[in-house]
Design a protein around this motif. Sequence first.
Motif, PDB file in Angstrom:
ATOM      1  N   PRO A   1      18.332 -43.128   9.702  1.00 56.34           N
ATOM      2  CA  PRO A   1      18.424 -41.674   9.889  1.00 56.34           C
ATOM      3  C   PRO A   1      19.034 -41.293  11.233  1.00 56.34           C
ATOM      4  CG  PRO A   1      16.231 -42.327   9.127  1.00 56.34           C
ATOM      5  CD  PRO A   1      16.935 -43.572   9.541  1.00 56.34           C
ATOM      6  N   GLU A   2      19.630 -40.114  11.244  1.00 60.51           N
ATOM      7  CA  GLU A   2      20.178 -39.578  12.492  1.00 60.51           C
ATOM      8  C   GLU A   2      19.061 -39.142  13.432  1.00 60.51           C
ATOM      9  OE1 GLU A   2      22.726 -35.647  13.881  1.00 60.51           O
ATOM     10  OE2 GLU A   2      22.965 -36.436  11.855  1.00 60.51           O
ATOM     11  N   THR A   3      18.040 -38.540  12.852  1.00 62.99           N
ATOM     12  CA  THR A   3      16.898 -38.063  13.632  1.00 62.99           C
ATOM     13  C   THR A   3      15.620 -38.645  13.062  1.00 62.99           C
ATOM     14  OG1 THR A   3      17.986 -35.952  14.124  1.00 62.99           O
ATOM     15  CG2 THR A   3      15.593 -36.026  14.361  1.00 62.99           C
ATOM     16  N   VAL A   4      14.790 -39.216  13.920  1.00 64.07           N
ATOM     17  CA  VAL A   4      13.491 -39.746  13.499  1.00 64.07           C
ATOM     18  C   VAL A   4      12.405 -39.106  14.348  1.00 64.07           C
ATOM     19  CG1 VAL A   4      12.011 -41.765  13.312  1.00 64.07           C
ATOM     20  CG2 VAL A   4      14.424 -41.956  12.728  1.00 64.07           C
ATOM     21  N   ARG A   5      11.448 -38.485  13.678  1.00 66.88           N
ATOM     22  CA  ARG A   5      10.288 -37.904  14.356  1.00 66.88           C
ATOM     23  C   ARG A   5       9.061 -38.730  13.989  1.00 66.88           C
ATOM     24  NH1 ARG A   5       9.580 -32.097  12.478  1.00 66.88           N
ATOM     25  NH2 ARG A   5       8.363 -31.874  14.405  1.00 66.88           N
ATOM     26  N   THR A   6       8.173 -38.906  14.944  1.00 66.18           N
ATOM     27  CA  THR A   6       6.964 -39.697  14.713  1.00 66.18           C
ATOM     28  C   THR A   6       5.728 -38.855  14.972  1.00 66.18           C
ATOM     29  OG1 THR A   6       6.822 -40.502  17.002  1.00 66.18           O
ATOM     30  CG2 THR A   6       8.166 -41.779  15.451  1.00 66.18           C
TER      31      THR A   6
ATOM     32  N   PRO B   1       4.861 -35.739  21.337  1.00 64.19           N
ATOM     33  CA  PRO B   1       3.634 -36.472  20.969  1.00 64.19           C
ATOM     34  C   PRO B   1       2.589 -35.604  20.270  1.00 64.19           C
ATOM     35  CG  PRO B   1       4.326 -37.031  23.195  1.00 64.19           C
ATOM     36  CD  PRO B   1       5.197 -35.903  22.751  1.00 64.19           C
ATOM     37  N   ALA B   2       2.656 -34.278  20.452  1.00 61.91           N
ATOM     38  CA  ALA B   2       1.670 -33.394  19.820  1.00 61.91           C
ATOM     39  C   ALA B   2       1.944 -33.173  18.340  1.00 61.91           C
ATOM     40  CB  ALA B   2       1.646 -32.056  20.547  1.00 61.91           C
ATOM     41  N   THR B   3       3.063 -33.660  17.839  1.00 56.71           N
ATOM     42  CA  THR B   3       3.403 -33.494  16.426  1.00 56.71           C
ATOM     43  C   THR B   3       2.381 -34.200  15.545  1.00 56.71           C
ATOM     44  OG1 THR B   3       5.749 -33.415  16.980  1.00 56.71           O
ATOM     45  CG2 THR B   3       5.192 -33.888  14.708  1.00 56.71           C
ATOM     46  N   THR B   4       2.006 -33.588  14.424  1.00 54.81           N
ATOM     47  CA  THR B   4       1.045 -34.169  13.484  1.00 54.81           C
ATOM     48  C   THR B   4       1.748 -34.588  12.200  1.00 54.81           C
ATOM     49  OG1 THR B   4       0.511 -32.095  12.370  1.00 54.81           O
ATOM     50  CG2 THR B   4      -0.727 -32.616  14.393  1.00 54.81           C
TER      51      THR B   4
END
Length: 402
Positions: free
Chosen positions: A93-98, A9-12
């Motif tokens: 996608p194989e990997t999804v980052r939010t 969750p800390a990802t910007t």
Amino acid sequence: MPEQRVADPATTADDLLGAYRPGDSFFSSATLSLHGTGSLATVDSLDALPEALAAAGQAQSRVGAQAGQAPAPAVAMGAIPFDTARPAHLVVPETVRTAPPPTRSAERPHGWKALHGRWTITPVPAPAEHTAAVERALKVLAGSGDELRKVVLARSLRLESTEEVDVATVLANLVRRDPQAFGFGVNLPTRGDGVRSLIGASPELLVSKRGRRVASNPLAGSARRSADPTKDQRNAVALLTSAKDHKEHALVVEAVADALGPYCRSLTVPAEPELLRTATMWHLSTRVDGELEDPDTPAHLLAAALHPTPAVCGVPTRQAFDTIGAIESFDRGFYTGAVGYSDAAGDGEWVVTIRCADVAGHALDLFAGGGIMPESDPGAELAETSAKLRTLLLALGVDRAV
């Protein structure tokens, strides 16, 4: 089959932009930022999305059950072309980052990072030829009676660099300069060797869907921003009081409401537009909000029902599309299509593919267009396209008249 994963969750949004590489999928809006890598599935039509998402979701559920975790819904990201008869390019996608939505960078308040290389610019068509195309469209409009009411004409710039285009930097420049816009960077089918990308920062929401709530924000009617605050305000007021631009805008809003109406139990359509501003342009803007009859109606189905709107094609759609084909001298491809994402729950956001570039290797194609009405002035229409092209040109470090 691997699972789609969600970042800490800390990802910007800046983190996601820093991780983006050509071939990945990126999308940002006022609600979130997404970064997809790899591919669980690739499909060439919106109709094929439900099956691809369902398969990915089932695989995620199996992996999640083994790990004792509830996976996030599978997500598909990609683009559909202007010509709906042509293949789309959509990836699960194989990997999804939010991450949360982008914000203006404190380190680079103007958003720009310099690119290497020198540019050669070739207009397609030349400015005088675009003006002639507008004159031709005006004759078609005049000769059609009321059959053809609006047609959108565009032009393109072909840019070639002495260096390979740094796609990730251009995308970051666009998003950091205009964080309130819809930023996107998606993979496209190649035309030869190497990676081909569609990147941009669109101001125009085609459709968003969350549960029962649906919204569209059509734009039509534009004016250039100015660095002089007084002139900038005059441009805004002139746009807001322009009868020609209000008429053009009303055609688009009417078409959007007509397309969403059959899916909605209620629909709110403001009587008058507001002003929306980007870093380079003023636009007339109307946000249409609705409540769906069926909350399971997926976002990509609504996008298909709306595309293409009169904002990028004309009124009526079929006649305007045929007129564009007869007059424009280049292939729009994915320009004035739609780009966005849908998840397995049916929620998602799709935006109109404007303020964009088609990039491969050392070259990229930029696009800009405008709505031609019987009252249009060819010179003013050319100036409008020049102003719109500045969004991408500035992101490339180019500040010259085109």
